[in-house]
Design an enzyme around this catalytic site. Structure first.
Site, mmCIF file in Angstrom:
data_model
loop_
_atom_site.group_PDB
_atom_site.id
_atom_site.type_symbol
_atom_site.label_atom_id
_atom_site.label_comp_id
_atom_site.label_asym_id
_atom_site.label_seq_id
_atom_site.Cartn_x
_atom_site.Cartn_y
_atom_site.Cartn_z
ATOM 1 N N LYS A 9 -20.729 55.743 -18.223
ATOM 2 C CA LYS A 9 -19.757 55.979 -19.575
ATOM 3 C C LYS A 9 -20.421 56.673 -20.473
ATOM 4 O O LYS A 9 -21.592 56.985 -20.593
ATOM 5 C CB LYS A 9 -19.197 54.566 -19.815
ATOM 6 C CG LYS A 9 -18.592 53.851 -18.864
ATOM 7 C CD LYS A 9 -18.199 52.682 -19.366
ATOM 8 C CE LYS A 9 -17.249 51.759 -18.567
ATOM 9 N NZ LYS A 9 -16.641 50.597 -19.191
ATOM 10 N N TYR A 49 -7.316 53.631 -16.116
ATOM 11 C CA TYR A 49 -7.307 51.977 -16.947
ATOM 12 C C TYR A 49 -5.800 51.610 -16.824
ATOM 13 O O TYR A 49 -5.453 50.812 -17.725
ATOM 14 C CB TYR A 49 -8.031 52.151 -17.898
ATOM 15 C CG TYR A 49 -9.301 52.202 -18.058
ATOM 16 C CD1 TYR A 49 -10.279 51.258 -17.293
ATOM 17 C CD2 TYR A 49 -10.138 53.194 -18.656
ATOM 18 C CE1 TYR A 49 -11.581 51.290 -17.202
ATOM 19 C CE2 TYR A 49 -11.393 53.228 -18.761
ATOM 20 C CZ TYR A 49 -12.382 52.227 -17.867
ATOM 21 O OH TYR A 49 -13.609 52.376 -17.839
ATOM 22 N N PHE A 57 -7.277 46.106 -26.096
ATOM 23 C CA PHE A 57 -8.349 47.077 -25.993
ATOM 24 C C PHE A 57 -7.718 48.418 -25.190
ATOM 25 O O PHE A 57 -8.898 49.141 -25.253
ATOM 26 C CB PHE A 57 -9.484 46.246 -25.460
ATOM 27 C CG PHE A 57 -9.190 45.763 -23.989
ATOM 28 C CD1 PHE A 57 -9.439 46.733 -22.913
ATOM 29 C CD2 PHE A 57 -9.035 44.585 -23.758
ATOM 30 C CE1 PHE A 57 -9.335 46.266 -21.539
ATOM 31 C CE2 PHE A 57 -8.738 44.022 -22.638
ATOM 32 C CZ PHE A 57 -9.183 44.874 -21.426
ATOM 33 N N ARG A 85 -21.516 46.185 -8.094
ATOM 34 C CA ARG A 85 -20.892 45.293 -9.322
ATOM 35 C C ARG A 85 -22.241 44.262 -9.503
ATOM 36 O O ARG A 85 -22.445 44.119 -10.860
ATOM 37 C CB ARG A 85 -19.612 44.726 -8.811
ATOM 38 C CG ARG A 85 -18.399 45.617 -9.197
ATOM 39 C CD ARG A 85 -17.146 44.856 -8.888
ATOM 40 N NE ARG A 85 -16.909 43.729 -9.839
ATOM 41 C CZ ARG A 85 -16.127 44.292 -11.010
ATOM 42 N NH1 ARG A 85 -16.064 45.401 -11.453
ATOM 43 N NH2 ARG A 85 -15.765 43.370 -11.934
ATOM 44 N N THR A 91 -19.028 42.233 -17.232
ATOM 45 C CA THR A 91 -18.436 43.347 -17.848
ATOM 46 C C THR A 91 -18.714 43.192 -19.159
ATOM 47 O O THR A 91 -19.100 44.276 -19.872
ATOM 48 C CB THR A 91 -16.865 43.059 -18.047
ATOM 49 O OG1 THR A 91 -16.452 43.053 -16.446
ATOM 50 C CG2 THR A 91 -16.204 43.918 -18.837
ATOM 51 N N ARG A 102 -26.184 46.188 -17.245
ATOM 52 C CA ARG A 102 -25.336 45.832 -18.496
ATOM 53 C C ARG A 102 -26.476 44.879 -19.371
ATOM 54 O O ARG A 102 -26.474 45.004 -20.321
ATOM 55 C CB ARG A 102 -24.175 45.709 -18.459
ATOM 56 C CG ARG A 102 -23.161 46.545 -17.915
ATOM 57 C CD ARG A 102 -21.776 45.786 -17.572
ATOM 58 N NE ARG A 102 -20.665 46.741 -16.970
ATOM 59 C CZ ARG A 102 -19.898 46.418 -16.264
ATOM 60 N NH1 ARG A 102 -19.690 45.444 -15.641
ATOM 61 N NH2 ARG A 102 -18.882 47.529 -15.960
ATOM 62 N N ASN A 112 -20.225 49.347 -22.469
ATOM 63 C CA ASN A 112 -20.752 48.570 -21.661
ATOM 64 C C ASN A 112 -21.596 49.605 -20.587
ATOM 65 O O ASN A 112 -21.910 49.107 -19.404
ATOM 66 C CB ASN A 112 -19.983 47.410 -20.897
ATOM 67 C CG ASN A 112 -18.746 47.926 -20.183
ATOM 68 O OD1 ASN A 112 -18.697 49.222 -20.266
ATOM 69 N ND2 ASN A 112 -18.308 46.964 -19.650
ATOM 70 N N HIS A 115 -19.320 51.622 -15.528
ATOM 71 C CA HIS A 115 -17.835 51.253 -14.502
ATOM 72 C C HIS A 115 -18.342 51.050 -13.229
ATOM 73 O O HIS A 115 -19.023 52.082 -12.683
ATOM 74 C CB HIS A 115 -16.754 52.149 -15.051
ATOM 75 C CG HIS A 115 -15.787 51.696 -14.040
ATOM 76 N ND1 HIS A 115 -14.752 50.622 -14.504
ATOM 77 C CD2 HIS A 115 -15.170 52.279 -12.908
ATOM 78 C CE1 HIS A 115 -13.748 50.365 -13.532
ATOM 79 N NE2 HIS A 115 -13.946 51.639 -12.562
ATOM 80 N N GLU A 126 -9.636 54.552 -7.392
ATOM 81 C CA GLU A 126 -10.356 55.496 -8.193
ATOM 82 C C GLU A 126 -11.255 56.788 -7.761
ATOM 83 O O GLU A 126 -11.325 57.698 -8.185
ATOM 84 C CB GLU A 126 -11.555 54.610 -8.923
ATOM 85 C CG GLU A 126 -10.847 53.523 -9.584
ATOM 86 C CD GLU A 126 -11.569 52.421 -10.144
ATOM 87 O OE1 GLU A 126 -12.725 52.145 -9.925
ATOM 88 O OE2 GLU A 126 -11.110 51.436 -10.793
HETATM 89 P P1 CMP Z 1 -14.629 48.469 -17.109
HETATM 90 O O1 CMP Z 1 -15.386 47.799 -16.020
HETATM 91 O O2 CMP Z 1 -14.991 49.889 -17.306
HETATM 92 O O3 CMP Z 1 -13.122 48.065 -17.051
HETATM 93 C C1 CMP Z 1 -12.356 48.023 -18.282
HETATM 94 C C2 CMP Z 1 -13.050 48.141 -19.373
HETATM 95 O O4 CMP Z 1 -12.337 47.859 -20.540
HETATM 96 C C3 CMP Z 1 -14.273 47.256 -19.518
HETATM 97 O O5 CMP Z 1 -15.328 47.792 -18.514
HETATM 98 C C4 CMP Z 1 -14.621 47.174 -20.912
HETATM 99 O O6 CMP Z 1 -15.458 48.269 -21.072
HETATM 100 C C5 CMP Z 1 -13.401 47.378 -21.381
HETATM 101 N N1 CMP Z 1 -13.015 46.477 -22.574
HETATM 102 C C6 CMP Z 1 -13.199 46.388 -23.838
HETATM 103 N N2 CMP Z 1 -12.659 45.331 -24.373
HETATM 104 C C7 CMP Z 1 -12.482 44.537 -23.384
HETATM 105 C C8 CMP Z 1 -11.982 43.141 -23.419
HETATM 106 N N3 CMP Z 1 -11.894 42.502 -24.556
HETATM 107 N N4 CMP Z 1 -12.114 42.300 -22.194
HETATM 108 C C9 CMP Z 1 -12.264 43.167 -20.961
HETATM 109 N N5 CMP Z 1 -12.697 44.611 -20.889
HETATM 110 C C10 CMP Z 1 -12.789 45.060 -22.076
#
Ligand code: CMP
Length: 143
Positions: A9, A49, A57, A85, A91, A102, A112, A115, A126
């Site tokens: 990211k 997304y 968010f 993963r 996450t 992470r 974070n 992805h 994706e």
């Molecule tokens: P990612 O794996 O890219 O998929 C969705 C993204 O939403 C997640 O990583 C986070 O970076 C982002 N995100 C931001 N805020 C939140 C939240 N409160 N809960 C879950 N994902 C969040």
């Protein structure tokens, strides 16, 4: 063989973590079958997304993921989705196990670092969004 979509990211790119992240996946044994640096458009971000549309968010997430270049990867291997993963960790980086990407490099759930697809269905979707068929390669690798 299973494939997954992984992306460094914008914060990972800004913090010079591209090499470190690719190194980890490569050394683990996941095979890189697609790799490129790119700037994500708003349209692509909203499609990628899409499942989060309507969540609080969502807008900040789209703003952030389009704020700078990312590195898109297609990784192949046995159980590639779950393996990648596990290597990334939870996450929320504050909850991610120490030693994971992470857990080692992140502090913020939004920023974070990486992805990774959460299922084989998401991976197919994706990979189709981020790579044209001709951009994914097939080759033999001697281990
Ligand atoms: P990612 O794996 O890219 O998929 C969705 C993204 O939403 C997640 O990583 C986070 O970076 C982002 N995100 C931001 N805020 C939140 C939240 N409160 N809960 C879950 N994902 C969040």
């Amino acid at each position: 063989m299973e494939r997954t979509y992984v992306m460094v990211k914008p914060d990972g790119v800004q913090r010079n973590l591209i090499g470190e992240i690719i190194f980890r996946f490569e050394k683990k044994g996941l095979k890189i079958v697609g790799l490129k640096m790119m700037q994500i458009s708003r349209e692509l971000a909203e499609r990628h997304y899409g499942e989060h549309r309507g969540k609080p968010f969502f807008e900040p997430l789209v703003e952030y993921i389009t704020s700078g270049p990312v590195v898109a990867m297609a990784l192949e291997g046995k159980d590639a989705v779950s393996t990648a993963r596990e290597m990334m960790g939870a996450t929320n980086p504050l909850k991610a196990a120490q030693g994971t990407i992470r857990g080692t490099f992140g502090m913020d759930i939004g920023r974070n670092v990486v992805h990774g697809s959460d299922s084989t269905e998401s991976a197919a979707r994706e990979l189709g969004l981020f790579f044209a068929p001709g951009e994914l390669v097939e080759y033999k690798r001697e281990l």
